[in-house]
Motif scaffolding. Structure first.
Motif, PDB file in Angstrom:
ATOM      1  N   GLN A   1       3.228  -0.661 -12.524  1.00  0.00           N
ATOM      2  CA  GLN A   1       2.507   0.609 -12.418  1.00  0.00           C
ATOM      3  C   GLN A   1       2.470   1.134 -10.985  1.00  0.00           C
ATOM      4  O   GLN A   1       1.982   2.237 -10.746  1.00  0.00           O
ATOM      5  CB  GLN A   1       1.089   0.445 -12.955  1.00  0.00           C
ATOM      6  CG  GLN A   1       1.027   0.144 -14.444  1.00  0.00           C
ATOM      7  CD  GLN A   1      -0.402  -0.058 -14.934  1.00  0.00           C
ATOM      8  OE1 GLN A   1      -1.196  -0.759 -14.308  1.00  0.00           O
ATOM      9  NE2 GLN A   1      -0.735   0.556 -16.049  1.00  0.00           N
ATOM     10  N   LEU A   2       2.985   0.333 -10.052  1.00  0.00           N
ATOM     11  CA  LEU A   2       2.989   0.740  -8.650  1.00  0.00           C
ATOM     12  C   LEU A   2       4.309   1.367  -8.237  1.00  0.00           C
ATOM     13  O   LEU A   2       4.434   1.842  -7.108  1.00  0.00           O
ATOM     14  CB  LEU A   2       2.705  -0.474  -7.749  1.00  0.00           C
ATOM     15  CG  LEU A   2       1.371  -1.195  -7.970  1.00  0.00           C
ATOM     16  CD1 LEU A   2       1.270  -2.401  -7.036  1.00  0.00           C
ATOM     17  CD2 LEU A   2       0.201  -0.255  -7.739  1.00  0.00           C
ATOM     18  N   TYR A   3       5.295   1.363  -9.124  1.00  0.00           N
ATOM     19  CA  TYR A   3       6.613   1.868  -8.753  1.00  0.00           C
ATOM     20  C   TYR A   3       6.556   3.323  -8.300  1.00  0.00           C
ATOM     21  O   TYR A   3       7.063   3.674  -7.233  1.00  0.00           O
ATOM     22  CB  TYR A   3       7.587   1.731  -9.924  1.00  0.00           C
ATOM     23  CG  TYR A   3       8.274   0.391 -10.016  1.00  0.00           C
ATOM     24  CD1 TYR A   3       8.792  -0.227  -8.878  1.00  0.00           C
ATOM     25  CD2 TYR A   3       8.429  -0.254 -11.234  1.00  0.00           C
ATOM     26  CE1 TYR A   3       9.436  -1.449  -8.954  1.00  0.00           C
ATOM     27  CE2 TYR A   3       9.074  -1.483 -11.323  1.00  0.00           C
ATOM     28  CZ  TYR A   3       9.580  -2.073 -10.181  1.00  0.00           C
ATOM     29  OH  TYR A   3      10.218  -3.277 -10.259  1.00  0.00           O
ATOM     30  N   LEU A   4       5.953   4.188  -9.105  1.00  0.00           N
ATOM     31  CA  LEU A   4       5.923   5.615  -8.770  1.00  0.00           C
ATOM     32  C   LEU A   4       5.116   5.863  -7.507  1.00  0.00           C
ATOM     33  O   LEU A   4       5.564   6.585  -6.603  1.00  0.00           O
ATOM     34  CB  LEU A   4       5.348   6.420  -9.934  1.00  0.00           C
ATOM     35  CG  LEU A   4       5.192   7.931  -9.694  1.00  0.00           C
ATOM     36  CD1 LEU A   4       6.536   8.556  -9.342  1.00  0.00           C
ATOM     37  CD2 LEU A   4       4.580   8.608 -10.914  1.00  0.00           C
ATOM     38  N   THR A   5       3.925   5.264  -7.423  1.00  0.00           N
ATOM     39  CA  THR A   5       3.082   5.468  -6.243  1.00  0.00           C
ATOM     40  C   THR A   5       3.748   4.923  -4.990  1.00  0.00           C
ATOM     41  O   THR A   5       3.733   5.564  -3.933  1.00  0.00           O
ATOM     42  CB  THR A   5       1.718   4.783  -6.446  1.00  0.00           C
ATOM     43  OG1 THR A   5       1.128   5.244  -7.654  1.00  0.00           O
ATOM     44  CG2 THR A   5       0.786   5.091  -5.285  1.00  0.00           C
ATOM     45  N   GLY A   6       4.361   3.743  -5.100  1.00  0.00           N
ATOM     46  CA  GLY A   6       5.070   3.176  -3.956  1.00  0.00           C
ATOM     47  C   GLY A   6       6.228   4.050  -3.517  1.00  0.00           C
ATOM     48  O   GLY A   6       6.465   4.237  -2.317  1.00  0.00           O
TER      49      GLY A   6
END
Length: 323
Positions: free
Chosen positions: A266-271
């Protein structure tokens, strides 16, 4: 989409607009009604600024995605995209091609990707079935070997001009951005993204341990290979265009994890948004702040990233001492 991603998207939009139109006057006047280039301002916008902006966004996002995958695999916030040798492999191959051949970018891109894949595969074969510690140690050894090869190539430069050009490329820069080179690397980037996306469940299950992941219907060895292969593809696609740009892949995933505290997938887009934002800000600092005008972007990210790395180490030490 959560509020943080919306905020990052808005900030990116504002910065892209600023970077594209700064000192160009009325944006609407850059194109005539038929969409044809009208003057020098249009040439600056479409041929220089937009490719550079797109390269900053693409490189920052790719490095952040690769860093997030590596930190999820090894469950360590200090893991970086180049941990298993792919970054140094791409750099070594690119330096070799730049030094010995006057090759077009297509050859440079293929060489960078091939170097990243070969170095990663060498590390993987050395440490296969021997645990993550052996994998990391193998990566350190291969990185040291490749670093010495880069130094050897630089020391054998026949002219100071060739040495200066290689040194400039190694420091990292976005000045070589072109639309056609961006289009060339897109298929490789998409292949890397597919590898990471297809194994997102594996990354989440690793938070409970590799044995637990295996009991949940995931093949850890296969998933590890595909994920790290995706990292190598992303790194190999960006380094030939920009040279070495460090710490983005370390900082961006850590910022995303600090602010969201969610599963790795779930951190892929934010990262990716953080990575694109950080690299675009760094490039704008170099372009418009006199203090940084003579610094390469890789040097600037290192200046920012090194204290951040020290802070991560201190936080980790504090947590261990309180456990």
């Amino acid at each position: 989409m959560n509020k943080l991603n919306m905020l990052l998207g808005i900030l990116l939009t504002l910065l892209i607009t600023l970077a594209a139109t700064h000192r160009l006057g009325d944006f609407s006047a850059l194109l005539n009604p038929d969409g044809v280039l009208t003057d020098m301002r249009s040439l600056v916008l479409w041929e220089i600024r937009l490719p550079r902006i797109l390269l900053a966004l693409l490189t920052g996002a790719c490095l952040a995605l690769a860093g997030n995958a590596m930190q999820g695999i090894f469950q360590n916030p200090l893991a970086s995209p180049g941990l298993l040798g792919s970054a140094n492999g791409a750099t070594t191959a690119s330096v070799f091609i730049l030094y010995y051949f006057s090759a077009p970018f297509t050859i440079l891109l293929c060489g960078g990707v091939l170097g990243a894949l070969l170095s990663f595969l060498l590390v993987y074969l050395m440490a296969k079935n021997r645990g993550s510690t052996m994998m990391i140690l193998s990566g350190v050894a291969i990185n040291m070997l490749l670093g010495s090869l880069i130094a050897l190539l630089l020391s054998n430069a026949e002219s100071p001009w060739a040495l200066a050009e290689l040194y400039r490329w190694l420091q990292g820069s976005l000045v070589w951005a072109k639309t056609d080179t961006l289009l060339m690397c897109l298929p490789i980037v998409l292949a890397g993204l597919f590898c990471l996306y297809s194994q997102r469940r594996y990354l989440d299950l690793l938070t409970f341990g590799e044995e637990t992941a295996a009991t949940m219907g995931v093949d850890p060895k296969r998933s590890f290979f595909i994920t790290t292969l995706g990292v190598a593809l992303l790194v190999g696609a960006t380094i030939p265009q920009t040279g070495t740009i460090g710490f983005i892949g370390l900082i961006a995933p850590h910022l995303a994890r600090m602010m969201l505290k969610k599963r790795p997938s779930q951190l892929y887009l934010t990262g990716a948004l953080f990575g694109a934002l950080l690299l675009l800000i760094a490039d704008l600092c170099i372009l418009y702040i006199p203090l940084f005008s003579h610094i390469y972007i890789g040097t600037l990210t290192a200046i920012i990233g090194a204290p951040f790395l020290i802070w991560i180490l201190l936080v980790q030490q504090w947590r261990f001492s309180n456990d």
